[in-house]
Write a protein that holds these residues in place. Sequence first.
Motif, mmCIF file in Angstrom:
data_model
loop_
_atom_site.group_PDB
_atom_site.id
_atom_site.type_symbol
_atom_site.label_atom_id
_atom_site.label_comp_id
_atom_site.label_asym_id
_atom_site.label_seq_id
_atom_site.Cartn_x
_atom_site.Cartn_y
_atom_site.Cartn_z
ATOM 1 N N ASP A 67 56.854 45.599 50.490
ATOM 2 C CA ASP A 67 57.617 45.063 49.354
ATOM 3 C C ASP A 67 57.678 46.037 48.171
ATOM 4 O O ASP A 67 58.150 45.687 47.095
ATOM 5 C CB ASP A 67 57.091 43.692 48.911
ATOM 6 N N LYS A 68 57.176 47.261 48.364
ATOM 7 C CA LYS A 68 57.246 48.335 47.381
ATOM 8 C C LYS A 68 56.701 47.894 46.009
ATOM 9 O O LYS A 68 57.295 48.128 44.965
ATOM 10 C CB LYS A 68 58.666 48.868 47.266
ATOM 11 N N THR A 69 55.519 47.276 46.062
ATOM 12 C CA THR A 69 54.877 46.726 44.878
ATOM 13 C C THR A 69 53.426 47.186 44.828
ATOM 14 O O THR A 69 52.766 47.274 45.866
ATOM 15 C CB THR A 69 54.923 45.189 44.913
ATOM 16 N N TYR A 70 52.948 47.469 43.610
ATOM 17 C CA TYR A 70 51.539 47.821 43.407
ATOM 18 C C TYR A 70 50.826 46.590 42.873
ATOM 19 O O TYR A 70 51.306 45.934 41.953
ATOM 20 C CB TYR A 70 51.401 48.994 42.427
ATOM 21 N N TYR A 71 49.680 46.260 43.458
ATOM 22 C CA TYR A 71 48.921 45.073 43.079
ATOM 23 C C TYR A 71 47.544 45.444 42.543
ATOM 24 O O TYR A 71 46.905 46.378 43.052
ATOM 25 C CB TYR A 71 48.717 44.153 44.292
ATOM 26 N N VAL A 72 47.098 44.682 41.567
ATOM 27 C CA VAL A 72 45.705 44.720 41.115
ATOM 28 C C VAL A 72 45.196 43.293 41.288
ATOM 29 O O VAL A 72 45.761 42.358 40.734
ATOM 30 C CB VAL A 72 45.577 45.162 39.642
ATOM 31 N N THR A 73 44.158 43.127 42.100
ATOM 32 C CA THR A 73 43.649 41.790 42.401
ATOM 33 C C THR A 73 42.191 41.667 41.946
ATOM 34 O O THR A 73 41.498 42.669 41.771
ATOM 35 C CB THR A 73 43.730 41.495 43.909
ATOM 36 N N GLY A 74 41.754 40.444 41.801
ATOM 37 C CA GLY A 74 40.368 40.196 41.441
ATOM 38 C C GLY A 74 40.148 38.722 41.163
ATOM 39 O O GLY A 74 41.013 37.883 41.438
ATOM 40 N N TYR A 75 38.979 38.427 40.623
ATOM 41 C CA TYR A 75 38.602 37.054 40.282
ATOM 42 C C TYR A 75 38.209 36.996 38.815
ATOM 43 O O TYR A 75 37.471 37.860 38.339
ATOM 44 C CB TYR A 75 37.424 36.593 41.138
ATOM 45 N N LEU A 76 38.686 35.973 38.139
ATOM 46 C CA LEU A 76 38.291 35.715 36.756
ATOM 47 C C LEU A 76 37.543 34.392 36.730
ATOM 48 O O LEU A 76 38.120 33.348 37.047
ATOM 49 C CB LEU A 76 39.504 35.651 35.831
ATOM 50 N N LYS A 77 36.253 34.443 36.396
ATOM 51 C CA LYS A 77 35.430 33.235 36.338
ATOM 52 C C LYS A 77 35.304 32.761 34.909
ATOM 53 O O LYS A 77 34.965 33.535 34.018
ATOM 54 C CB LYS A 77 34.027 33.517 36.888
ATOM 55 N N ASN A 78 35.578 31.494 34.696
ATOM 56 C CA ASN A 78 35.370 30.869 33.396
ATOM 57 C C ASN A 78 34.010 30.185 33.449
ATOM 58 O O ASN A 78 33.862 29.125 34.044
ATOM 59 C CB ASN A 78 36.471 29.846 33.105
ATOM 60 N N THR A 79 33.002 30.793 32.846
ATOM 61 C CA THR A 79 31.662 30.220 32.859
ATOM 62 C C THR A 79 31.397 29.376 31.609
ATOM 63 O O THR A 79 30.274 28.943 31.387
ATOM 64 C CB THR A 79 30.583 31.320 32.970
ATOM 65 N N THR A 80 32.446 29.132 30.826
ATOM 66 C CA THR A 80 32.300 28.368 29.589
ATOM 67 C C THR A 80 32.544 26.877 29.837
ATOM 68 O O THR A 80 32.988 26.482 30.916
ATOM 69 C CB THR A 80 33.298 28.847 28.516
ATOM 70 N N GLU A 81 32.308 26.099 28.821
ATOM 71 C CA GLU A 81 32.608 24.667 28.844
ATOM 72 C C GLU A 81 34.041 24.412 28.383
ATOM 73 O O GLU A 81 34.510 23.285 28.387
ATOM 74 C CB GLU A 81 31.632 23.900 27.944
ATOM 75 N N LYS A 82 34.728 25.474 27.973
ATOM 76 C CA LYS A 82 36.069 25.369 27.405
ATOM 77 C C LYS A 82 37.136 25.514 28.488
ATOM 78 O O LYS A 82 36.983 26.287 29.423
ATOM 79 C CB LYS A 82 36.250 26.473 26.354
ATOM 80 N N GLU A 83 38.218 24.767 28.352
ATOM 81 C CA GLU A 83 39.390 24.918 29.217
ATOM 82 C C GLU A 83 40.407 25.761 28.468
ATOM 83 O O GLU A 83 40.656 25.542 27.292
ATOM 84 C CB GLU A 83 39.987 23.550 29.538
ATOM 85 N N TYR A 84 40.996 26.743 29.140
ATOM 86 C CA TYR A 84 41.992 27.615 28.520
ATOM 87 C C TYR A 84 43.383 27.218 28.999
ATOM 88 O O TYR A 84 43.606 27.065 30.206
ATOM 89 C CB TYR A 84 41.691 29.081 28.847
ATOM 90 N N ASP A 85 44.310 27.063 28.058
ATOM 91 C CA ASP A 85 45.673 26.659 28.390
ATOM 92 C C ASP A 85 46.478 27.790 29.013
ATOM 93 O O ASP A 85 47.388 27.557 29.796
ATOM 94 C CB ASP A 85 46.408 26.166 27.137
ATOM 95 N N PHE A 86 46.155 29.037 28.639
ATOM 96 C CA PHE A 86 46.931 30.174 29.123
ATOM 97 C C PHE A 86 46.035 31.415 29.144
ATOM 98 O O PHE A 86 45.279 31.656 28.200
ATOM 99 C CB PHE A 86 48.127 30.429 28.210
ATOM 100 N N ILE A 87 46.132 32.196 30.212
ATOM 101 C CA ILE A 87 45.402 33.465 30.309
ATOM 102 C C ILE A 87 46.356 34.515 30.872
ATOM 103 O O ILE A 87 47.123 34.246 31.797
ATOM 104 C CB ILE A 87 44.154 33.350 31.203
ATOM 105 N N ASP A 88 46.291 35.716 30.295
ATOM 106 C CA ASP A 88 47.109 36.856 30.705
ATOM 107 C C ASP A 88 46.169 38.051 30.868
ATOM 108 O O ASP A 88 45.458 38.405 29.937
ATOM 109 C CB ASP A 88 48.166 37.133 29.627
ATOM 110 N N ILE A 89 46.140 38.645 32.052
ATOM 111 C CA ILE A 89 45.334 39.842 32.315
ATOM 112 C C ILE A 89 46.296 40.994 32.562
ATOM 113 O O ILE A 89 47.241 40.861 33.342
ATOM 114 C CB ILE A 89 44.440 39.663 33.559
ATOM 115 N N SER A 90 46.041 42.137 31.915
ATOM 116 C CA SER A 90 46.903 43.313 32.070
ATOM 117 C C SER A 90 46.090 44.550 32.426
ATOM 118 O O SER A 90 44.985 44.737 31.911
ATOM 119 C CB SER A 90 47.672 43.594 30.781
ATOM 120 N N TYR A 91 46.678 45.372 33.295
ATOM 121 C CA TYR A 91 46.092 46.646 33.679
ATOM 122 C C TYR A 91 47.113 47.749 33.441
ATOM 123 O O TYR A 91 48.299 47.575 33.706
ATOM 124 C CB TYR A 91 45.697 46.635 35.161
#
Length: 142
Positions: A67-91
């Motif tokens: 598909d001629k696409t470069y991917y960056v993969t991983g896991y983001l763990k929320n270890t807090t008691e807080k819920e996040y409405d939106f998260i954006d990760i950039s590389y």
Amino acid sequence: MKKTKKWQIILIVVLAMIIYVLPIAGIFVLSYFEEKTKTFEVKDKIIEISKGKLIIENVDSFYDEEDKTYYVTGYLKNTTEKEYDFIDISYRLYDKDGNILGDAAAYLDNLGSKKTWKFKAIYTNIDAKEVEKVEFLEIDYY
């Protein structure tokens, strides 16, 4: 003459409000938005957030010829008691000469407390095959 003095006093009061009150109100508004959206640098793949941590783990990257696409993969763990409405990760992506090609990004709505997100940041530009180096750029959340 009395009318002129009255208008002068009103003008001085209005100007004083503009000069002193509006900047203070602006600070409160700016402060509110700064609290709602923050960007953190990653050190040792751990992002500190107020009363807990968001942790990025098992980051990998690859080019998919099909598909001629470069991917960056991983896991983001929320270890807090807080819920996040939106998260954006950039590389940030670089070619073999260290030139910036662009950014790969992944977005998620609603990451609950104690939940883990398996993210996949995507870069689809025509030069995706030239990626040689990947660096964490930022994480935004609210």
